[in-house]
Design a protein around this motif. Structure first.
Motif, short mmCIF file in Angstrom:
data_model
loop_
_atom_site.label_atom_id
_atom_site.label_comp_id
_atom_site.label_asym_id
_atom_site.label_seq_id
_atom_site.Cartn_x
_atom_site.Cartn_y
_atom_site.Cartn_z
N ARG A 1 62.83 -7.51 -108.47
CA ARG A 1 63.58 -8.81 -108.32
C ARG A 1 63.71 -8.85 -106.94
N GLU A 2 63.92 -8.10 -105.97
CA GLU A 2 63.86 -8.31 -104.48
C GLU A 2 62.66 -8.99 -104.12
N PHE B 1 60.36 -10.52 -105.91
CA PHE B 1 60.29 -11.94 -106.44
C PHE B 1 61.28 -12.82 -105.73
N ALA B 2 62.33 -12.53 -105.14
CA ALA B 2 63.14 -13.52 -104.55
C ALA B 2 62.60 -13.73 -103.16
N ASP C 1 54.69 -9.63 -112.07
CA ASP C 1 55.27 -8.06 -111.93
C ASP C 1 54.44 -7.06 -111.55
N ALA D 1 63.02 -2.43 -112.00
CA ALA D 1 63.56 -3.99 -112.14
C ALA D 1 64.15 -4.70 -110.88
N ASP D 2 65.06 -3.68 -110.18
CA ASP D 2 65.83 -4.23 -109.06
C ASP D 2 64.70 -4.45 -107.85
N VAL E 1 60.97 -7.83 -116.56
CA VAL E 1 62.05 -7.93 -115.61
C VAL E 1 62.81 -9.08 -115.73
N THR E 2 63.85 -8.88 -116.27
CA THR E 2 64.66 -10.31 -116.54
C THR E 2 65.22 -11.03 -115.35
N LEU E 3 65.19 -12.43 -115.67
CA LEU E 3 65.69 -13.16 -114.38
C LEU E 3 66.78 -14.00 -114.62
N ALA F 1 57.33 -17.28 -113.83
CA ALA F 1 58.36 -16.64 -114.95
C ALA F 1 58.16 -17.44 -116.31
N VAL G 1 60.18 -11.93 -115.18
CA VAL G 1 59.12 -12.26 -114.35
C VAL G 1 57.72 -12.19 -115.07
#
Length: 657
Positions: free
Chosen positions: A231-232, A234-235, A375, A227-228, A362-364, A355, A370
């Protein structure tokens, strides 16, 4: 006197440049070449292509870079360049003016054939390759339709590359965060994580039973760092100027209080009318939004959908259209995939939602996670980057089903563009269509399937792999019947290989258990040896991602067995003539060589049988594929000809290997 003049108004568009006929044999009888005027517009690139002709460019005006294979030369007025047969070439004009040339071309078949002989297919295969397969969705088991698509074919390529001494790794996993997992969990009234874990374990066990090896497994739901990392990435995507926050009407089920997308939505495609889930139509390959489906309803309860406004991040795919065209130009794309993507590009790419309002994935924050396909794409890029960091760069080949074309050939590259991760994109896409059971597509939900576990238990991995490769839906829909699925071990190659190999028991006894060295050669011996080497090169050519064909490989391998059996039948009389003892030694040595060749060539298809033959021949490790075949050393012991456990380790026809 015959004259021609450069005339832009008389030019037509071909090879992604302007062309005008000049002089050819149609104008002058006996002229041994053809010629055209050509013009590459400013800031464009001509089509990358090759042909059997030799060709020469003479520059009239402008400056551009001519590319031939890995070579580049900048040419200006008066410059001349020769392009060899079958050399891939293009003209890159980065200047502000047109690049005008005369092209003169001629056919000289001996030169073309020589080029082919000097460039065997094996040389085009990279020293290191990553072979990716889309991770199966863990919402049910695998059926034969799944195996016939990417998985066994990808394993075939990986094994073949390893048998050549190449570094090849197979990457897949389970697509845990798919909406289909969440929908299945709702219907079963269980936790999605339990579905992903249980079904995912079963899928991987099935792949292992089918002798499909996996070197890196991506399992998001059980990876605490997944997930981390996503998220990275995704950012990085979200920071792209082509990503914006938008509020749009979205399909919604008031009964279940569900935002309907992907597996949660069912209706009919607005383009082709086929039954479809949200976001993609498997039948025509076009993307959609769930609210655009005709008659869209909630898959969980069947309630007709309404709409509600939802605010989310959207990626402007069309803003990257030209970048996508350039990327696809630079890599190999299967024709069926290319047709679809070019059609989508011509129609204009829709924006894609990054999203979703969902509790799975993977929660935002704010109730969103996501998007499952985003994902999946970011998981691909993350795995490719990890492989590169671990062992260095590699050529990436992606096997995929046609129904995933949009997500892998459009969404994946554009997400990589937005995140700055283009170095980790595939260099080749190898697609498959669908394997049908009787006259309908395999369907888990309708129970219209032959389950892989059952087929593997009944026929064994080798027989199932062989049947799936023979019937691989490459470039077309293929079919297997229920009756055929019950007779997988009766495949002609499977039966004939066993019959031919069974005959080595008598040969081993004839040689007192030792492989003889060669003696005198006949013309027939020479041509059989030539055949083994030439056919190996032909089979190597079917392993190139650009020309990959499991079906063609099986057919050629079947010919190898038939040719070897025919060689034995015609040589048996020679071995009974005392005055031809020296020729008999060569004949027998060639037979054992044929077994060695078969083991190496068959290992990608029927690994268990191939390994048995390799071990029986006293050879170490796994089967190795030679560019030019060397004979077994004289005196090599190949087991005892006496009945019992030391007899040639080849199962009889119909037995599981």
């Amino acid at each position: 006197m015959i004259t021609r003049a450069f005339d832009r108004s008389a030019m037509s568009w071909s090879y992604e440049m302007h062309l005008q006929p000049m002089l050819s044999a149609a104008d002058i009888e006996g002229l041994p070449f053809g010629s055209v005027f050509g013009s590459v517009p400013a800031h464009t690139v001509s089509k990358r292509h090759a042909h059997q002709d030799g060709e020469m460019f003479i520059v009239l005006a402008g400056t551009a870079t001519v590319v031939l294979g890995d070579e580049e030369r900048q040419l200006g007025p008066g410059g001349v360049v020769y392009l060899s047969p079958f050399g891939y070439h293009e003209i890159r004009n980065d200047s502000d003016e047109a690049f005008d040339i005369v092209s003169i071309f001629w056919e000289h078949i001996p030169s073309a054939v020589k080029v082919l002989e000097q460039a065997p297919p094996r040389d085009a295969l990279p020293e290191r390759m990553l072979v990716f397969c889309p991770p199966p969705t863990p919402n049910g088991g695998l059926h034969l339709g799944h195996l016939s698509g990417p998985y066994v074919r990808a394993d075939m390529l990986v094994r073949a590359l390893r048998s050549m001494g190449r570094d090849a790794r197979h990457i897949t996993g389970t697509d845990d965060h798919q909406s289909f997992v969440a929908a299945t969990a709702r219907l079963r009234r269980v936790d999605p994580a339990d579905v992903a874990a249980t079904e995912g374990d079963a899928i991987l066990a099935t792949l292992r039973t089918a002798d499909v090896g996996c070197d890196r497994l991506t399992r998001p739901a059980t990876d605490p760092q997944h997930a981390d990392r996503i998220r990275e990435l995704f950012a990085r995507v979200a920071a792209s100027p082509t990503v914006t926050q938008q509020e749009r009407e979205t399909a919604y089920c008031p009964t279940c209080d569900l935002s309907l997308h992907q597996a949660f939505a069912r209706g009919r495609c607005g383009h082709c009318g086929a039954d479809s889930e949200g976001e993609i139509c498997e039948a025509c390959g076009r993307p959609n939004e769930a609210r655009e489906l005709v008659g869209v309803a909630c898959r969980i309860c069947g309630t007709p959908a309404v709409t509600r406004p939802e605010r989310a991040l959207w990626l402007d795919l069309d803003a990257h259209a030209e970048q996508l065209r350039g990327y696809l130009r630079s890599c190999h794309t299967s024709p069926d995939l290319l047709v679809l993507v070019e059609r989508l590009l011509d129609e204009g790419l829709p924006a894609y939602r990054l999203a979703r309002f969902t509790e799975w994935g993977v929660t935002l924050g704010d109730g969103q996670a996501v998007d499952a396909w985003v994902d999946l794409a970011l998981t691909f890029l993350d795995a490719a980057a990890a492989e590169s960091e671990q062992d260095g760069p590699a050529r990436i080949t992606l096997f995929l089903g046609y129904d995933n074309s949009f997500f892998y050939a459009v969404l994946l590259p554009i997400l990589a563009f937005a995140a700055g991760l283009t170095a980790h994109l595939p260099a080749a896409f190898v697609t498959n269509q669908f394997l049908h059971l009787d006259d309908a597509k395999f369907s888990t939900s309708r129970g219209h399937a032959v389950w892989a576990d059952e087929a593997l238990a009944a026929a064994g991995a080798d027989a199932v792999r062989l049947a799936m490769l023979r019937n691989a839906p490459e470039g077309r829909v293929t079919r297997i019947t229920h009756e055929g699925a019950d007779r997988l071990a009766q495949d002609p190659l499977y039966r004939h290989a066993h019959e031919w190999l069974d005959g080595f028991a008598a040969l081993t006894e004839q040689c007192d258990g030792q492989v003889p060295g060669t003696g005198a050669w006949t013309d027939a011996h020479r041509e059989f040896y030539r055949y083994l080497n030439l056919t190996t090169r032909q089979l190597d050519g079917l392993l190139l991602p650009e020309s990959f064909s499991a079906r063609g490989y099986v057919q050629l391998l079947e010919n190898v067995v038939a040719r070897a059996a025919e060689f034995r039948a015609t040589e048996e009389a020679l071995r009974r003539v005392p005055s031809l003892a020296e020729e008999a030694r060569t004949s027998l040595a060639l037979e054992f060589l044929a077994a060695k060749v078969f083991a190496a060539l068959a290992w990608p298809v029927t690994p268990a049988l191939a390994q048995q033959v390799w071990d029986w021949l006293g050879l170490p490790g796994h089967p190795l594929r030679e560019a030019d075949w060397s004979f077994l050393p004289s005196g090599t012991r190949c087991g005892s000809p006496a009945p019992g456990p030391t007899t040639v380790a080849v199962p009889a026809t119909g037995e599981r290997s």
